[in-house]
Write an enzyme that holds these catalytic residues in place. Structure first.
Site, PDB file in Angstrom:
ATOM      1  N   ASP B  87       4.756 -51.759  89.412  1.00 51.20           N
ATOM      2  CA  ASP B  87       4.787 -51.358  87.999  1.00 51.20           C
ATOM      3  C   ASP B  87       5.023 -52.589  87.123  1.00 51.20           C
ATOM      4  O   ASP B  87       5.450 -53.644  87.620  1.00 51.20           O
ATOM      5  CB  ASP B  87       5.854 -50.280  87.732  1.00 51.20           C
ATOM      6  CG  ASP B  87       7.274 -50.751  88.011  1.00 51.20           C
ATOM      7  OD1 ASP B  87       7.466 -51.578  88.934  1.00 51.20           O
ATOM      8  OD2 ASP B  87       8.213 -50.279  87.333  1.00 51.20           O
ATOM      9  N   GLU B 151      10.586 -50.515  89.274  1.00 48.02           N
ATOM     10  CA  GLU B 151      11.505 -51.637  89.085  1.00 48.02           C
ATOM     11  C   GLU B 151      11.812 -51.847  87.619  1.00 48.02           C
ATOM     12  O   GLU B 151      12.939 -52.195  87.246  1.00 48.02           O
ATOM     13  CB  GLU B 151      10.896 -52.910  89.682  1.00 48.02           C
ATOM     14  CG  GLU B 151      11.923 -54.033  89.921  1.00 48.02           C
ATOM     15  CD  GLU B 151      12.149 -54.952  88.716  1.00 48.02           C
ATOM     16  OE1 GLU B 151      13.155 -55.666  88.711  1.00 48.02           O
ATOM     17  OE2 GLU B 151      11.330 -54.942  87.774  1.00 48.02           O
TER      18      GLU B 151
END
Lengths: 303, 303
Positions: B87, B151
């Site tokens: 991500d 994250e």
């Protein structure tokens, strides 16, 4: 006619006039109400004139006009300058009112409306006082009325007006009824008010947001720096630490403080009324002294 | 085939694949990109499989899936767990980009795209390392890949996944390339990272806004109280004053600190890069020590 009789005879009219004035939403903080602010000033001008004031005028400023009027009885008489304001605070959030803010209602002999006690009620009382004194036949002093329309937004133009009209406004006493009273059943005269010095401090820091994992510990965080600054403004006794801050503060005599202490005040009721366990403040002073005769330094916002 | 020859032969394909991955706007913080986040995970799963990883799977979590894969060469070999994330941070404000964030461009041998170095570039390097090692003919260790998709929003579901899969994830070494490097021409290995404990403190005060003229000096202003609290968290040496805060903090030996000091670092360049006259922090430590081996306490917002 003696004042009591005159008051009884005209009470309903006085009340209706005040309610009419309260219906004008003269919110100075919101440009949407600008026309209403001017209407409230015109209303006041008419009523001052009707009460017998002389030289009544709307004095133009860079903002809302100042309503001025006077009543001269003799150079040998003292002059009282009456101050008040015809603008009101914004009324929102409207949904929290139990009756509409600009549709006054009377419950238990109290008027509920925005501005009823800040400051139209008191200002109107001063206007009517002139009318009643004239009906009695003798006005004991010279009167000057100065009623502004920007009290709720800082009175910046009033300050200019006062500086530019020193002679016109010269007076022996200034009468302001936009203050507090000890309790609804305890008439109160205040002999001094605290002024206000307002400062905005901007703390600048790094040239961008910094990742606390990568920079934390090596850079002065602006929030920490600001908090250190704010925290250092008071010592452990809640005295203000700015050098010279108290230099021109008058220390009241023990007799004056004893007189202040005679005014009814309940520490417990004070704290309860604001939902706190106790009042706190500068060591060595009572709560009324802390709010009445001592200067204070408060932060009104961080953003 | 030796790695250098293999890399030369396949460099263009590696690059094209990475650019394709960078074109997927896998912004985990914005639900509008949820489909892209899943596409980025699928892309990674395919490439891990193509690189020769075994047991490749999208492991479901309460949020975005964790891409898992492994490569087993022998129980007598050490096991390396590779961590990364697919991500990316939001790319707005878009108008500040000189090229579109999800349309990668290469200038002076550098890729410009959101996620190029956080963390798709490094994560993809790990995937390709497996492919290259297999082409060379000998993979020297067991490999486990664990690449998450949250994250940038706190890794809450990764923590659960790790706790629930202790055996599956058992490893001798964890390899993370989502960190910093000393400089673009100074390859760096970090052997420790700071963790994060995040707390929100709410200061309550009076039951309503209070007029500073009427109450100032007698009531603990919540801003002052909060600033006192924040300010008291550090002493004049910028040491954190919370009792026990340093109890479990490892003190590095003089030899370790001397080794740290050998890494190139310019105090002046550090300060200049963030637009400050100087770095400041805990007394007795250098700037790299303050950001590297010392715990820190920062306030990230007041509202």
């Amino acid at each position: 006619m003696p004042a009591p009789a005159y008051l009884t005879q005209h009470q309903n009219r006085f009340l209706e006039e005040l309610l009419d004035w309260l219906r004008i939403p003269s919110v100075s903080a919101d440009p949407a109400f600008h026309g209403d602010v001017l209407r409230a000033a015109e209303f006041l001008k008419e009523k001052l004139t009707a009460a017998g004031a002389q030289n009544v005028a709307l004095c133009a400023t860079a903002g809302n006009p100042i309503v001025y009027g006077e009543y001269f009885v003799g150079a040998d008489k003292p002059t009282v300058l009456v101050y008040g304001h015809y603008d009101v605070q914004p009324a929102d959030p409207y949904e929290l009112w139990t009756s509409p803010p600009f549709n006054p209602v009377i419950k238990n002999e109290k008027i509920y409306a925005r501005g009823a006690c800040d400051d139209k009620g008191q200002a109107y009382m001063h206007v009517k006082a002139l009318e009643v004194l004239r009906a009695e036949g003798e006005v004991p002093c010279n009167l000057k009325f100065m009623l502004e329309g920007e009290e709720e937004i800082g009175s910046n133009n009033l300050a200019i007006f006062v500086r530019e009209n020193k002679e016109k406004l010269r007076a022996d006493v200034i009468l302001i009824s936009d203050t507090g009273i000890i309790a609804n059943d305890v008439p109160s005269i205040e002999v001094g008010l605290r002024g206000l010095s307002y400062h905005e401090v901007e703390v600048t820091g790094p040239n961008r947001d910094l990742h606390s994992g990568l920079y934390g510990g090596a850079v002065a965080n602006p929030i920490n720096a600001l908090c250190d600054m704010i925290s250092s403004l008071h010592d452990a006794q809640r005295r203000i630490t700015i050098p010279g801050f108290y230099d021109q503060v008058t220390e009241l005599s023990p007799a004056e403080r004893a007189a202040m202490a005679e005014a009814p005040f309940s520490e417990q009721e004070f704290a309860q009324s604001i939902g706190l366990p106790a009042a706190v403040g500068e060591a060595g002073y009572t709560t009324p002294e802390r709010t009445g005769i001592r200067p204070t330094l408060d932060v009104n916002g961080i953003w």
